[in-house]
Design an enzyme around this catalytic site. Structure first.
Site, PDB file in Angstrom:
ATOM      1  N   ASN A 160      57.731  27.634   5.243  1.00 21.08           N
ATOM      2  CA  ASN A 160      59.188  27.726   5.221  1.00 21.08           C
ATOM      3  C   ASN A 160      59.700  28.790   4.252  1.00 21.08           C
ATOM      4  O   ASN A 160      60.905  28.904   4.027  1.00 21.08           O
ATOM      5  CB  ASN A 160      59.806  26.366   4.871  1.00 21.08           C
ATOM      6  CG  ASN A 160      59.968  25.481   6.102  1.00 21.08           C
ATOM      7  OD1 ASN A 160      60.119  25.986   7.214  1.00 21.08           O
ATOM      8  ND2 ASN A 160      59.924  24.166   5.907  1.00 21.08           N
TER       9      ASN A 160
ATOM     10  N   THR B 286      49.389  37.085  -3.557  1.00 18.10           N
ATOM     11  CA  THR B 286      49.014  38.009  -4.625  1.00 18.10           C
ATOM     12  C   THR B 286      49.205  37.354  -5.991  1.00 18.10           C
ATOM     13  O   THR B 286      49.720  36.245  -6.091  1.00 18.10           O
ATOM     14  CB  THR B 286      49.849  39.297  -4.560  1.00 18.10           C
ATOM     15  OG1 THR B 286      51.246  38.948  -4.722  1.00 18.10           O
ATOM     16  CG2 THR B 286      49.654  40.005  -3.240  1.00 18.10           C
TER      17      THR B 286
ATOM     18  N   ASN C  14      46.512  43.991  -0.087  1.00 14.34           N
ATOM     19  CA  ASN C  14      47.639  44.417   0.729  1.00 14.34           C
ATOM     20  C   ASN C  14      47.254  44.324   2.198  1.00 14.34           C
ATOM     21  O   ASN C  14      46.235  44.887   2.603  1.00 14.34           O
ATOM     22  CB  ASN C  14      48.049  45.848   0.368  1.00 14.34           C
ATOM     23  CG  ASN C  14      49.410  46.217   0.923  1.00 14.34           C
ATOM     24  OD1 ASN C  14      49.620  46.214   2.135  1.00 14.34           O
ATOM     25  ND2 ASN C  14      50.336  46.548   0.045  1.00 14.34           N
TER      26      ASN C  14
ATOM     27  N   HIS D 160      58.380  48.284  -6.787  1.00 16.18           N
ATOM     28  CA  HIS D 160      58.658  47.028  -6.090  1.00 16.18           C
ATOM     29  C   HIS D 160      60.016  46.465  -6.510  1.00 16.18           C
ATOM     30  O   HIS D 160      60.623  46.941  -7.473  1.00 16.18           O
ATOM     31  CB  HIS D 160      57.559  46.001  -6.368  1.00 16.18           C
ATOM     32  CG  HIS D 160      56.285  46.256  -5.633  1.00 16.18           C
ATOM     33  ND1 HIS D 160      55.295  47.076  -6.122  1.00 16.18           N
ATOM     34  CD2 HIS D 160      55.843  45.819  -4.424  1.00 16.18           C
ATOM     35  CE1 HIS D 160      54.288  47.128  -5.263  1.00 16.18           C
ATOM     36  NE2 HIS D 160      54.602  46.374  -4.222  1.00 16.18           N
TER      37      HIS D 160
ATOM     38  N   LYS E 142      59.503  40.837  -8.484  1.00 13.71           N
ATOM     39  CA  LYS E 142      58.043  40.820  -8.556  1.00 13.71           C
ATOM     40  C   LYS E 142      57.602  40.571  -9.989  1.00 13.71           C
ATOM     41  O   LYS E 142      58.095  41.205 -10.927  1.00 13.71           O
ATOM     42  CB  LYS E 142      57.461  42.134  -8.037  1.00 13.71           C
ATOM     43  CG  LYS E 142      55.937  42.131  -7.926  1.00 13.71           C
ATOM     44  CD  LYS E 142      55.441  43.368  -7.199  1.00 13.71           C
ATOM     45  CE  LYS E 142      53.927  43.402  -7.098  1.00 13.71           C
ATOM     46  NZ  LYS E 142      53.397  42.255  -6.330  1.00 13.71           N
TER      47      LYS E 142
ATOM     48  N   GLY F 255      48.900  44.430  -7.368  1.00 13.13           N
ATOM     49  CA  GLY F 255      47.516  44.291  -6.919  1.00 13.13           C
ATOM     50  C   GLY F 255      47.108  45.450  -6.037  1.00 13.13           C
ATOM     51  O   GLY F 255      45.944  45.885  -6.043  1.00 13.13           O
TER      52      GLY F 255
END
Length: 250
Positions: free
Chosen positions: A10, A87, A111, A142, A146, A152
């Site tokens: 969800n 991640t 990724n 990003h 984050k 990563g």
């Protein structure tokens, strides 16, 4: 037909996974896992992986690192391949994933984008051609939500480069406290956080009087969902081992 269990069903990525799967004919979601068990009218959603009753061919995990132990145990107990798309894992958790792959089929990459994995291969080729005459810097950008830095993916790109460098390399994360010249055996990693940037990665090869730049820009989260679903279909029926995107795109 590949039957899929999704964790984080969800959440934002869970809903994107649903959209991607609904447009395909080679897979279906049979159950979801999420602390938010609000029904979606498509498949049952359970609060924990241990409560899932449906049989599945693979699990796609877009949840949280704290659930890793439960997922690895479920994958081992039920012999279900696991695609890890979450991640932010610690070194200890990455070691757990590696150890678990000896008994279970596990797909793990930093990724899920095919484009990013192509970028890693191009970077390795660039190092082979350019040798040790170019300084290497990686810049990643990003969104402002984050948590981990560098990403990563940036570390994945740096690790890929180190596989082919002519000398051992070290990672430089912070130069502000240093008063010294850049050394030749380092890779600089820089993190930018702001707005709603989905993900941008740039590899800079800086030589004498010339600069070569390789870059990738993600415009939506759907590319990660597409990669995860492709990985899930690929993992159906696979035996124990640690798999990655290069296995899928070969």
């Amino acid at each position: 037909m590949t039957r899929i269990i999704t964790t984080g069903a969800n959440g934002k990525m869970g809903k994107v996974i649903q959209s991607v799967v609904s447009a395909r004919e080679d897979c279906e979601i049979v159950a979801g896992v999420d602390l938010n068990t609000e029904p979606n009218g498509l498949f049952p959603i359970y609060p924990s992986i241990s409560e899932v009753k449906e049989q599945a061919d693979v699990i796609i995990d877009f949840s949280n690192p704290v659930l890793l132990d439960d997922l690895l145990e479920y994958a081992k107990t039920t012999s279900t391949p696991l695609v890890i798309a979450t991640t932010g894992y610690s070194k200890e958790q990455k070691k757990k994933i590696e150890d678990a792959s000896k008994d279970s089929p596990i797909f793990f990459t930093y990724n899920m984008s095919v484009g990013i994995n192509l970028l890693a291969n191009l970077a390795k080729k660039a190092v082979e051609v350019l040798g040790g005459d170019f300084d290497i810097e990686i810049v990643e950008k990003h969104h402002n939500q984050k948590i981990d830095a560098p990403s990563g993916t940036a570390l994945m790109l740096a690790d890929a480069i180190c596989e082919v460098t002519p000398q051992p390399m070290k990672y430089e994360y912070d130069r502000h406290s240093k008063r010294e010249k850049r050394t030749r055996n380092e890779i600089g990693l820089h993190a930018v956080r702001g707005g709603t940037i989905v993900g941008e990665h740039e590899i800079i090869f800086a030589g004498r009087d010339e600069i070569i730049t390789l870059s990738h820009s993600a415009r939506s989260k759907e590319i990660f969902a597409v990669g995860a679903v492709n990985a899930a279909v690929y993992m159906n029926g696979k035996g124990p081992g640690l798999y990655q995107m290069s296995d899928v795109i070969e």
